[in-house]
Design a protein around this motif. Sequence first.
Motif, mmCIF file in Angstrom:
data_model
loop_
_atom_site.group_PDB
_atom_site.id
_atom_site.type_symbol
_atom_site.label_atom_id
_atom_site.label_comp_id
_atom_site.label_asym_id
_atom_site.label_seq_id
_atom_site.Cartn_x
_atom_site.Cartn_y
_atom_site.Cartn_z
ATOM 1 N N GLY A 71 0.801 -1.228 0.000
ATOM 2 C CA GLY A 71 0.000 0.000 0.000
ATOM 3 C C GLY A 71 0.827 1.267 0.000
ATOM 4 N N LEU A 72 2.120 1.181 0.281
ATOM 5 C CA LEU A 72 2.924 2.419 0.308
ATOM 6 C C LEU A 72 3.587 2.653 -1.050
ATOM 7 N N THR A 73 3.547 3.915 -1.466
ATOM 8 C CA THR A 73 4.208 4.264 -2.730
ATOM 9 C C THR A 73 5.714 4.423 -2.469
ATOM 10 N N LYS A 74 6.496 4.367 -3.552
ATOM 11 C CA LYS A 74 7.965 4.478 -3.426
ATOM 12 C C LYS A 74 8.399 5.786 -2.785
ATOM 13 N N ASP A 103 6.659 -4.192 -5.398
ATOM 14 C CA ASP A 103 5.908 -2.957 -5.613
ATOM 15 C C ASP A 103 4.697 -2.950 -4.682
ATOM 16 N N GLY A 104 4.809 -2.168 -3.611
ATOM 17 C CA GLY A 104 3.749 -2.114 -2.598
ATOM 18 C C GLY A 104 2.445 -1.577 -3.133
ATOM 19 N N THR A 105 2.488 -0.898 -4.269
ATOM 20 C CA THR A 105 1.256 -0.282 -4.782
ATOM 21 C C THR A 105 0.481 -1.217 -5.701
ATOM 22 N N ASN A 106 1.057 -2.352 -6.029
ATOM 23 C CA ASN A 106 0.303 -3.286 -6.873
ATOM 24 C C ASN A 106 -0.768 -3.961 -6.018
ATOM 25 N N HIS A 153 5.383 -13.681 -1.012
ATOM 26 C CA HIS A 153 3.961 -13.753 -0.684
ATOM 27 C C HIS A 153 3.545 -12.507 0.098
ATOM 28 N N CYS A 154 2.235 -12.388 0.245
ATOM 29 C CA CYS A 154 1.692 -11.245 0.983
ATOM 30 C C CYS A 154 1.406 -11.720 2.410
ATOM 31 N N VAL A 155 1.874 -10.948 3.399
ATOM 32 C CA VAL A 155 1.672 -11.381 4.790
ATOM 33 C C VAL A 155 0.869 -10.356 5.574
ATOM 34 N N ASP A 156 0.159 -10.872 6.571
ATOM 35 C CA ASP A 156 -0.449 -10.015 7.591
ATOM 36 C C ASP A 156 0.601 -9.875 8.678
ATOM 37 N N LEU A 157 0.980 -8.668 8.997
ATOM 38 C CA LEU A 157 2.024 -8.478 10.018
ATOM 39 C C LEU A 157 1.457 -8.794 11.404
ATOM 40 N N THR A 158 2.281 -9.401 12.239
ATOM 41 C CA THR A 158 1.821 -9.727 13.594
ATOM 42 C C THR A 158 1.805 -8.448 14.439
ATOM 43 N N ASP A 159 1.066 -8.513 15.545
ATOM 44 C CA ASP A 159 1.023 -7.360 16.446
ATOM 45 C C ASP A 159 2.420 -7.000 16.931
ATOM 46 N N SER A 160 3.253 -8.016 17.197
ATOM 47 C CA SER A 160 4.596 -7.716 17.732
ATOM 48 C C SER A 160 5.433 -6.978 16.689
ATOM 49 N N THR A 161 5.269 -7.334 15.412
ATOM 50 C CA THR A 161 6.021 -6.639 14.364
ATOM 51 C C THR A 161 5.480 -5.215 14.180
ATOM 52 N N PHE A 169 6.823 5.406 12.664
ATOM 53 C CA PHE A 169 5.617 6.091 12.179
ATOM 54 C C PHE A 169 5.110 7.086 13.224
ATOM 55 N N ALA A 170 4.351 8.080 12.765
ATOM 56 C CA ALA A 170 3.814 9.077 13.692
ATOM 57 C C ALA A 170 2.883 8.398 14.694
ATOM 58 N N ARG A 171 2.044 7.485 14.206
ATOM 59 C CA ARG A 171 1.094 6.802 15.099
ATOM 60 C C ARG A 171 1.084 5.318 14.769
ATOM 61 N N ARG A 172 0.797 4.489 15.781
ATOM 62 C CA ARG A 172 0.766 3.034 15.550
ATOM 63 C C ARG A 172 -0.232 2.684 14.439
ATOM 64 N N GLU A 173 -1.369 3.436 14.390
ATOM 65 C CA GLU A 173 -2.401 3.142 13.382
ATOM 66 C C GLU A 173 -1.882 3.363 11.961
ATOM 67 N N ASP A 174 -0.771 4.108 11.835
ATOM 68 C CA ASP A 174 -0.257 4.382 10.495
ATOM 69 C C ASP A 174 0.580 3.223 9.949
ATOM 70 N N VAL A 175 0.979 2.287 10.823
ATOM 71 C CA VAL A 175 1.822 1.176 10.349
ATOM 72 C C VAL A 175 0.973 0.286 9.444
ATOM 73 N N PRO A 176 1.435 0.046 8.196
ATOM 74 C CA PRO A 176 0.656 -0.855 7.340
ATOM 75 C C PRO A 176 0.514 -2.224 8.002
ATOM 76 N N THR A 177 -0.545 -2.919 7.697
ATOM 77 C CA THR A 177 -0.795 -4.211 8.354
ATOM 78 C C THR A 177 -0.406 -5.380 7.459
ATOM 79 N N GLN A 178 -0.014 -5.067 6.231
ATOM 80 C CA GLN A 178 0.396 -6.148 5.328
ATOM 81 C C GLN A 178 1.689 -5.787 4.623
#
Length: 255
Positions: A71-74, A103-106, A153-161, A169-178
């Motif tokens: 989801g993040l652009t270059k 490519d995170g945007t694909n 592959h595409c992963v769901d990041l764990t809470d610990s990661t 990141f400015a806020r925890r909610e901003d960390v992408p989850t995948q």
Amino acid sequence: MRILYAADYNDLSRKAANLIGAQVIMKPDCVLGLATGSSPLGTYKCLIEAYEKGDLDFSRCFAANLDEYRGLTKDNDQSYAYFMYENLFKHINIDMANTNIPDGTNPDAEAECKRYDEAVAALGGVDIQLLGIGNNGHIGFNEPADEFPTGTHCVDLTDSTIDANARFFARREDVPTQAYTMGIKTIMSAKKILLIASGENKAPIMYEMAAGPVVPSVPASILQMHNDVTVVADAAALSILLEKAPELVEGAPKA
Ligand code: F6R
């Protein structure tokens, strides 16, 4: 697996950069597998210094990074593409056309993972893969699981990661989850692997990685099965290994 002792972060960064530098000298058109995060920053600084001194020439090198947030652009300053450009690529003479990163945007995860595996294969595979290690034993973003994942592959990041990466990141909610990540098979296909670790918080997982059983709940433990792995870690990261299995560590001062 050879585990080399470094006194501190600077020492480990110099040693790791020298090992990568040796690869570039021995094979100027080598494929460097690269990582992001805090651990490699010092290594990249040392590589930049070696380039500036005229000791290293990256003009014929290729690079393939381990992973990218989905989801993040270059040009997002939290993307791994941005990290690599800012912390290494813009300071050395690598041809940006020779650098590769998922490519995170694909939005089509399957297509992107297939494309990335094919791109790495087309380079002839990775000559030396630099790795950091997560507190939970992840390498790339291969998180603890019931089995070792294979290709990209595409992963769901764990809470610990997510917690560990929230510091960037400015806020925890901003960390992408995948994220898109090279799989264990891709990492294990590298001809050489160089894992670096620094700091006391890595000590428990370093012990499990090197001296524990090979299990997918500790993804990095698979490295015990690779025939050319060098680990360079500082005294703090090696503290438990030095206490419980000192015979596994080379170069530590005698207690
Ligand atoms: C980064 C990566 C991750 C990190 C690991 C350690 O590309 O793939 O596996 O290497 O999370 O991160 P640091 O070095 O920040 O402790």
